[in-house]
Design a protein around this motif. Structure first.
Motif, PDB file in Angstrom:
ATOM      1  N   MET A 118      -1.804   6.256   1.177  1.00 29.53           N
ATOM      2  CA  MET A 118      -3.248   6.416   0.976  1.00 29.53           C
ATOM      3  C   MET A 118      -3.672   7.866   1.231  1.00 29.53           C
TER       4      MET A 118
ATOM      5  N   GLY B 282      -5.187   5.880  13.718  1.00 24.94           N
ATOM      6  CA  GLY B 282      -4.109   6.022  12.735  1.00 24.94           C
ATOM      7  C   GLY B 282      -4.340   5.292  11.431  1.00 24.94           C
ATOM      8  N   LEU B 283      -5.317   5.731  10.630  1.00 24.11           N
ATOM      9  CA  LEU B 283      -5.567   5.061   9.354  1.00 24.11           C
ATOM     10  C   LEU B 283      -4.415   5.275   8.375  1.00 24.11           C
ATOM     11  N   PHE B 284      -3.572   6.280   8.618  1.00 20.55           N
ATOM     12  CA  PHE B 284      -2.420   6.514   7.747  1.00 20.55           C
ATOM     13  C   PHE B 284      -1.113   6.236   8.484  1.00 20.55           C
TER      14      PHE B 284
ATOM     15  N   GLY C  87      -1.728   1.334   9.060  1.00 20.98           N
ATOM     16  CA  GLY C  87      -2.163   2.235   7.997  1.00 20.98           C
ATOM     17  C   GLY C  87      -1.067   2.491   6.982  1.00 20.98           C
ATOM     18  N   ASP C  88      -1.403   3.229   5.941  1.00 23.42           N
ATOM     19  CA  ASP C  88      -0.481   3.467   4.844  1.00 23.42           C
ATOM     20  C   ASP C  88      -0.467   4.954   4.493  1.00 23.42           C
TER      21      ASP C  88
END
Lengths: 542, 201
Positions: A248, A236-238, A244-245
């Motif tokens: 982005m 979950g990079l976002f 995460g964000d």
């Protein structure tokens, strides 16, 4: 320009020579003209599907409440309309179809630098398109995220976003390969005498476009790959729950997708820049300024992505900087418009269908572009963000701009490729109907957006009924015009009168060879270029 | 079609360089995310990053640098007509690629056996910044590993063409382009290694 050998009237040029029988002579051909036609018919098919979906959306909005489809179906339909129109029609439309058909001839080449890669690009396009269509009927059903795939919704929805993301990745790869093929071709395969300042403006616009395709498309590749990974692997990079964000994702998405609007519109501008001098019988005014402005758009267009995110929670400082940069992009676009008008000024104007479509491009693109400045100004944007004003704006620039340029290119170059002419009177009538329908449809959208109607809703308050019905009626008129135009041009291409090599009186290389062009475009000898692409006196046109 | 054979070596290399730009930009998205999240979570990145083993990373750096040297020498060997030497050197490159991937396998296995992998229960107990670090670590090194495999396949394909003399001392642009691709794999690792294994210790 070189003398080419005259061909007999019944010589069908490259149409008569295939390496394989039947359809295999097309789908396995490495001839740039055959690949261009493959692209042309593929994108046209998807355009028609996209138009049908658009008509359904307008029909749903004919009255408040549920008219013909449920909210979920509506979400899927507008997502599909956007994905098809953007990834399958506008982005490959002019560069891959007309770029392949015309660009190598314009620079005096026999093909592109990498013909097999060119064919591979088309196959990737078809693969991506097939997966996109498959995503509708498999998994959790058709994606309902809108074409922007914003997280967190796109990471959580049970609909088939994963497959659609794979499709976008593959389509992006196809676009990259076309771009690098074109840049290499324009650098390496220009014929003798084809200096950089003698390249026709259409090819120049493809050059600028190809650089954006190369430099921006990988970013959407990694973005949808990360979305895919978030859905499938749980990286979950976002995802805020994993640190995460989501913002982005929006940054990365628009770092590609804003330059992508210039992938969509620059080739269209190139078509207009090529058509206007021919039908004014005057050299392009400010040739160098148009060239420089194409490259300037390609550069400055890469720096404005966050103007899609004024209301997403970016800092005020960032909003001001991106608003300022957005105004800067308007300058090179305006330079082009002024140069086109100056070319027309005191010209000997021939009001043939290609010029009519080109003129409607100037009108509609200017309206669309100026309304873009309303959105670029941060204060005004907050008021109209995510309303029908935005929908009206991008249909003016995308359909009124690129769409009209695509139609102009069809009427300008397809007689060359097919060796037959359509009925010009019917083409002119169809043009008139399209413009009337277009203006009714999209001006209504802009007005209702100004009044506050949000986009992407299948329902609205009763006060908006009148304008929505007007827009829907406009969509019907537009559809009638499109049908008339397509029937006329397709009938002409197969049954029309044969045309000579140079029906419009153009001075660039594609008009110096027979219609349809022979397989390797030029005879035994490569052409030698001795004057610019709009030097009608030296070309013997005037 | 006429027998018009057009070979444009500069064009072929030009196209390859353009393609390499696109690969760098593909990884660029991950490097941007790394930069943003490093700024946001400096402490967590250091605490999570110090769990990476610098010897695994350092060893793989040496392996990749050596493999790139082999490719570079192999091209010169082919140009001088030493076909067998060229093939041996390229074999060395592929051996290095295998060592790299085996090394990576052990490194990832060690992490996974400690419960550190995307979506794991253990990962969810960590700080958000540490979760981001491990997610982006797996994605970056995973994507890079995929490129190592693609590069090795390209080198193997070049070897096959050299064996059948389709690529030879006069016509070796395919090997040069495969070599360029291999150097890209190397180049990206040269940025991945310090960012993940060195500066966070």
């Amino acid at each position: 320009m070189s003398e080419t050998t005259a061909t007999a009237a019944n010589d069908r040029g490259f149409w008569g020579e295939a390496n394989y029988p039947g359809i295999f002579g097309w789908i396995f051909s490495t001839d740039h003209k055959r690949i261009g036609l493959l692209y042309f018919w593929s994108v046209l098919t998807f355009f028609c599907v996209g138009v049908l979906l658009g008509l359904l959306l307008r029909l749903e909005l004919f009255a408040p409440g549920e008219t013909i489809m449920s909210a979920q179906t509506y979400n899927a339909t507008f997502t599909l309309h956007g994905v098809i129109m953007i990834f399958l029609f506008i982005i490959p439309g002019i560069p891959a179809a007309f770029g392949n058909l015309i660009m190598p001839i314009q620079i005096g080449a026999r093909d592109v630098s990498f013909p097999k890669l060119n064919l591979f690009s088309w196959w990737l396009y078809i693969t991506g398109a097939t997966l996109a269509v498959t995503s509708l009927f498999t998994g959790g059903g058709p994606p309902d995220t809108g074409w922007t795939f914003y997280v967190p919704f796109s990471a959580q929805t049970s609909t088939n976003v994963s497959l659609a993301a794979v499709a976008v990745f593959i389509l992006g790869f196809s676009s990259i390969l076309t771009g690098l093929n074109f840049v290499t071709t324009i650098h390496r395969l220009r014929t003798k005498g084809m200096t950089w300042m003698r390249i026709p403006l259409f090819t120049w616009s493809l050059y600028a476009t190809a650089w954006i395709q190369i430099l921006a498309t990988p970013v959407i590749g990694i973005t949808v790959a990360l979305l895919f990974a978030e859905r499938v692997l749980g990286t979950g990079l976002f995802d805020p729950a994993q640190g995460g964000d989501p913002i982005m994702f929006q940054h990365l998405f628009w770092i590609y997708s804003h330059p992508a609007v210039y992938i969509m519109v620059l080739p269209g501008m190139g078509v207009i820049s090529d058509i206007i001098p021919v039908f004014s019988r005057k050299p392009a005014f400010g040739y160098k300024a148009i060239v420089v402005s194409s490259m300037a758009i390609a550069f400055a267009g890469s720096l404005v992505w966050a103007h899609h995110m004024y209301t997403s929670g970016i800092s005020d400082m960032a909003v001001m900087i991106f608003s300022f940069l957005t105004f800067i992009v308007a300058i090179p676009s305006a330079i082009k418009v002024f140069n086109w008008l100056a070319t027309l000024y005191e010209g000997s104007i021939l009001l043939d269908p290609p010029l009519l479509y080109a003129l409607s491009f100037i009108l509609l693109f200017t309206i669309g572009g100026l309304s873009g400045l309303v959105l670029g100004a941060a204060a005004a944007d907050v008021h109209v963000h995510d309303t029908y004003f935005v929908v009206g704006h991008f249909h003016f620039v995308m359909f009124g701009g690129t769409g009209m340029a695509f139609f102009a290119a069809m009427h300008y170059w397809l007689p060359k490729i097919y060796g037959r002419m359509y009925d010009k009177t019917v083409a002119t009538v169809a043009w008139g109907v399209i413009i009337v329908g277009f203006l009714i449809l999209y001006i209504s959208m802009k007005v209702v957006g100004m009044m506050g109607m949000p986009r992407r809703y299948y329902d609205y308050v009763p006060e908006f009924t009148g304008l929505n019905q007007l827009a829907t009626v406009g969509s019907w008129i537009l559809a009638i015009g499109l049908i008339l135009m397509f029937v006329n041009i397709i009938h002409g291409l197969f049954k029309g009168d044969p045309v000579e090599a140079n029906p419009w009186g153009g001075a660039s290389l594609e008009w110096q060879i027979p219609s349809p062009p022979p397989t390797e475009n030029f005879g035994e000898e490569d052409p030698v270029v001795t004057h610019g692409p709009y030097d009608f006196k030296k070309a013997g046109i005037l | 079609m006429s027998g018009h054979v057009h070979k444009d070596y500069i064009g072929a290399k030009f196209g390859m360089w353009l393609f390499l730009f696109t690969e760098i930009l593909l990884f660029g998205g991950l490097f941007i995310l790394y930069a943003v999240y490093l700024t946001r979570y400096p402490q967590e990145f250091i605490s999570a990053g110090s769990e990476l083993n610098v010897w695994f990373g350092g060893g793989n750096t040496m392996v990749l640098l050596t493999s790139s040297l082999f490719v570079a020498i192999s091209i010169t060997a082919l140009r001088r007509g030493a076909k067998t030497l060229c093939l041996r050197l390229l074999g060395g490159t592929i051996a290095c690629a295998v060592i790299f991937m085996v090394n990576k396998y052990f490194e990832w296995s060690a992490k996974i056996s400690h419960g550190i992998y995307p979506g794991s229960e253990h990962l969810k107990e960590l700080q958000p910044g540490e979760m981001v670090f491990f997610n982006i670590y797996y994605l970056t090194t995973g994507l890079h590993g995929l490129h190592v495999v693609i590069g090795a396949v390209l080198i193997a394909w070049s070897m096959f063409l050299i064996k059948s003399d389709k690529v030879n001392a006069d016509d070796f642009v395919i090997l040069e382009n495969a070599g360029l691709y291999w150097h890209l794999v190397d180049l990206i690792w040269i940025f991945v290694f310090p960012l993940y294994y060195l500066i966070l210790h």
